[in-house]
Scaffold this motif. Structure first.
Motif, PDB file in Angstrom:
ATOM      1  N   PHE A  82      51.188  52.458  23.225  1.00  0.00           N
ATOM      2  CA  PHE A  82      52.263  52.496  24.117  1.00  0.00           C
ATOM      3  C   PHE A  82      52.081  51.455  25.121  1.00  0.00           C
ATOM      4  N   ALA A  83      50.882  51.084  25.435  1.00  0.00           N
ATOM      5  CA  ALA A  83      50.604  50.135  26.744  1.00  0.00           C
ATOM      6  C   ALA A  83      50.958  48.785  26.307  1.00  0.00           C
ATOM      7  N   THR A  84      50.911  48.470  24.934  1.00  0.00           N
ATOM      8  CA  THR A  84      51.305  47.108  24.221  1.00  0.00           C
ATOM      9  C   THR A  84      52.741  47.113  24.349  1.00  0.00           C
ATOM     10  N   GLU A  85      53.523  48.190  23.788  1.00  0.00           N
ATOM     11  CA  GLU A  85      54.933  48.078  23.835  1.00  0.00           C
ATOM     12  C   GLU A  85      55.727  48.102  25.352  1.00  0.00           C
ATOM     13  N   GLU A  86      55.019  48.735  26.242  1.00  0.00           N
ATOM     14  CA  GLU A  86      55.503  48.734  27.427  1.00  0.00           C
ATOM     15  C   GLU A  86      55.250  47.151  28.219  1.00  0.00           C
ATOM     16  N   GLU A  87      54.069  46.731  27.890  1.00  0.00           N
ATOM     17  CA  GLU A  87      54.131  45.466  28.335  1.00  0.00           C
ATOM     18  C   GLU A  87      54.868  44.487  27.816  1.00  0.00           C
ATOM     19  N   HIS A  88      55.145  44.618  26.498  1.00  0.00           N
ATOM     20  CA  HIS A  88      56.480  43.823  25.925  1.00  0.00           C
ATOM     21  C   HIS A  88      57.861  44.035  26.393  1.00  0.00           C
ATOM     22  N   MET A  89      57.949  45.089  26.515  1.00  0.00           N
ATOM     23  CA  MET A  89      59.460  45.612  27.118  1.00  0.00           C
ATOM     24  C   MET A  89      59.862  45.172  28.542  1.00  0.00           C
ATOM     25  N   THR A  90      58.735  45.231  29.557  1.00  0.00           N
ATOM     26  CA  THR A  90      58.808  44.727  30.899  1.00  0.00           C
ATOM     27  C   THR A  90      58.980  43.512  30.949  1.00  0.00           C
ATOM     28  N   ALA A  91      58.172  42.512  29.873  1.00  0.00           N
ATOM     29  CA  ALA A  91      57.831  41.117  30.213  1.00  0.00           C
ATOM     30  C   ALA A  91      59.318  40.742  29.835  1.00  0.00           C
ATOM     31  N   THR A  92      60.162  41.197  28.615  1.00  0.00           N
ATOM     32  CA  THR A  92      61.301  40.683  28.339  1.00  0.00           C
ATOM     33  C   THR A  92      62.679  41.487  28.992  1.00  0.00           C
ATOM     34  N   GLY A  93      62.441  42.463  29.806  1.00  0.00           N
ATOM     35  CA  GLY A  93      63.705  42.907  30.045  1.00  0.00           C
ATOM     36  C   GLY A  93      64.349  43.685  29.137  1.00  0.00           C
ATOM     37  N   TYR A  94      63.670  44.667  28.543  1.00  0.00           N
ATOM     38  CA  TYR A  94      64.389  45.448  27.528  1.00  0.00           C
ATOM     39  C   TYR A  94      65.031  46.326  28.082  1.00  0.00           C
ATOM     40  N   PRO A  95      66.370  46.368  27.482  1.00  0.00           N
ATOM     41  CA  PRO A  95      67.441  47.429  28.507  1.00  0.00           C
ATOM     42  C   PRO A  95      67.055  48.848  28.160  1.00  0.00           C
ATOM     43  N   GLN A  96      66.484  49.205  27.183  1.00  0.00           N
ATOM     44  CA  GLN A  96      66.298  50.726  26.950  1.00  0.00           C
ATOM     45  C   GLN A  96      64.723  50.776  27.508  1.00  0.00           C
ATOM     46  N   LEU A  97      64.097  50.138  28.485  1.00  0.00           N
ATOM     47  CA  LEU A  97      62.874  50.428  28.746  1.00  0.00           C
ATOM     48  C   LEU A  97      62.499  51.854  29.291  1.00  0.00           C
ATOM     49  N   ALA A  98      63.355  52.356  30.283  1.00  0.00           N
ATOM     50  CA  ALA A  98      63.074  53.586  30.912  1.00  0.00           C
ATOM     51  C   ALA A  98      63.237  54.671  29.867  1.00  0.00           C
ATOM     52  N   THR A 138      60.738  54.024  12.919  1.00  0.00           N
ATOM     53  CA  THR A 138      61.950  53.896  12.325  1.00  0.00           C
ATOM     54  C   THR A 138      62.914  53.864  13.253  1.00  0.00           C
ATOM     55  N   GLY A 139      62.776  54.608  14.209  1.00  0.00           N
ATOM     56  CA  GLY A 139      63.760  54.686  15.309  1.00  0.00           C
ATOM     57  C   GLY A 139      63.819  53.827  16.366  1.00  0.00           C
ATOM     58  N   PRO A 140      63.154  54.245  17.753  1.00  0.00           N
ATOM     59  CA  PRO A 140      63.017  53.478  18.904  1.00  0.00           C
ATOM     60  C   PRO A 140      62.252  52.203  18.843  1.00  0.00           C
ATOM     61  N   ASP A 141      61.193  52.205  18.001  1.00  0.00           N
ATOM     62  CA  ASP A 141      60.372  51.016  17.880  1.00  0.00           C
ATOM     63  C   ASP A 141      61.074  50.007  17.129  1.00  0.00           C
ATOM     64  N   ARG A 142      61.920  50.353  16.142  1.00  0.00           N
ATOM     65  CA  ARG A 142      62.760  49.409  15.462  1.00  0.00           C
ATOM     66  C   ARG A 142      63.740  48.808  16.167  1.00  0.00           C
ATOM     67  N   LEU A 143      64.357  49.397  17.209  1.00  0.00           N
ATOM     68  CA  LEU A 143      65.225  48.828  18.223  1.00  0.00           C
ATOM     69  C   LEU A 143      64.630  48.030  19.180  1.00  0.00           C
ATOM     70  N   MET A 144      63.545  48.494  19.660  1.00  0.00           N
ATOM     71  CA  MET A 144      62.769  47.707  20.538  1.00  0.00           C
ATOM     72  C   MET A 144      62.322  46.331  19.847  1.00  0.00           C
ATOM     73  N   SER A 145      61.777  46.327  18.498  1.00  0.00           N
ATOM     74  CA  SER A 145      61.278  45.093  17.970  1.00  0.00           C
ATOM     75  C   SER A 145      62.369  44.292  17.644  1.00  0.00           C
ATOM     76  N   HIS A 184      62.641  54.461  26.512  1.00  0.00           N
ATOM     77  CA  HIS A 184      61.538  54.269  25.548  1.00  0.00           C
ATOM     78  C   HIS A 184      60.249  54.901  26.516  1.00  0.00           C
ATOM     79  N   VAL A 185      60.004  54.481  27.711  1.00  0.00           N
ATOM     80  CA  VAL A 185      58.935  54.938  28.307  1.00  0.00           C
ATOM     81  C   VAL A 185      58.841  56.444  28.325  1.00  0.00           C
ATOM     82  N   ARG A 186      60.068  56.951  28.467  1.00  0.00           N
ATOM     83  CA  ARG A 186      60.286  58.557  28.710  1.00  0.00           C
ATOM     84  C   ARG A 186      59.813  59.290  27.553  1.00  0.00           C
ATOM     85  N   GLU A 187      60.059  58.429  26.406  1.00  0.00           N
ATOM     86  CA  GLU A 187      59.660  59.235  25.111  1.00  0.00           C
ATOM     87  C   GLU A 187      57.967  58.949  24.853  1.00  0.00           C
ATOM     88  N   HIS A 188      57.419  58.009  25.530  1.00  0.00           N
ATOM     89  CA  HIS A 188      55.865  57.760  25.351  1.00  0.00           C
ATOM     90  C   HIS A 188      55.328  58.948  26.263  1.00  0.00           C
TER      91      HIS A 188
END
Length: 198
Positions: free
Chosen positions: A107-123, A164-171, A125-129
């Motif tokens: 989860f920390a890895t994903e959150e680092e990536h999403m924060t650094a790249t400005g992922y629109p669904q960050l909030a 296959t859902g949220p992580d695929r969209l993030m990736s 995705h983090v709620r799911e975590h």
């Protein structure tokens, strides 16, 4: 009615459902108001692993995310093997805690990536975590009270759905950002989404 019991007819929920289903059809053929137990040997394949395998459909193209998904799959499968072999409760809890630690680091890895790249669904995705981290304390309690199979199946279903859902969209987003010239950063080993206390 088809009746399957643990561990006589299977060592995990899918095997038990399959065995009970087969027994139900046998009882239907036997006539009304019948019940049957499964015929033949129990499905004990989970004792050798392979209950959850990291297959190509789980591979999303972001190397560290894929590597961590594979580690989580392997640890969850090891936990299933330990349960099926009726390891001591202390061993099972240790295996479960190792799984939780892997998930928290992931989860920390994903959150680092999403924060650094400005992922629109960050909030979102983090709620799911955070929802899973909150659920972990209930699952751990259920695990210690004889609900090992329920917890295993829940975690398996959650992992497949999350990958296959949220992580695929993030990736897909991370790969688009990388293709545009901004690579996701290397991630330090500490966790941002902390596991629930034992």
């Amino acid at each position: 009615i088809g009746i399957a019991t643990y561990p006589d007819h299977g060592c995990e929920i899918n095997s038990l459902i399959k065995a009970a289903d087969g027994a139900m059809y046998d009882s239907k053929h036997a006539g009304p108001n019948q019940f049957r137990h499964p015929a033949g040997d129990a499905d004990l394949s989970t004792g050798r692993g392979g209950w959850l395998s990291f297959v190509d459909v789980f591979r999303l193209g972001v190397t560290d995310v894929d590597d961590q998904h594979e580690q989580i799959c392997e640890q969850l499968d090891r936990l299933n093997v330990a349960v099926s072999q009726q390891e001591a409760p202390k061993v099972l809890l240790q295996q479960l805690d190792e799984l939780v630690a892997l998930v928290a680091h992931h989860f920390a890895t994903e959150e680092e990536h999403m924060t650094a790249t400005g992922y629109p669904q960050l909030a979102e995705h983090v709620r799911e975590h955070l929802a899973l981290v909150d659920e972990i304390k209930h699952l751990r309690q259920r695990f210690t009270e004889g609900g090992e199979l329920m917890v295993l199946q829940w975690l398996k279903d959650w992992l497949i759905g999350h990958v296959t859902g949220p992580d695929r969209l993030m990736s897909e987003y991370l790969l688009r950002v990388s293709a545009a010239g901004a690579s996701p950063p290397e991630v330090p080993p500490q966790s941002r989404t902390e596991p629930a206390p034992a």
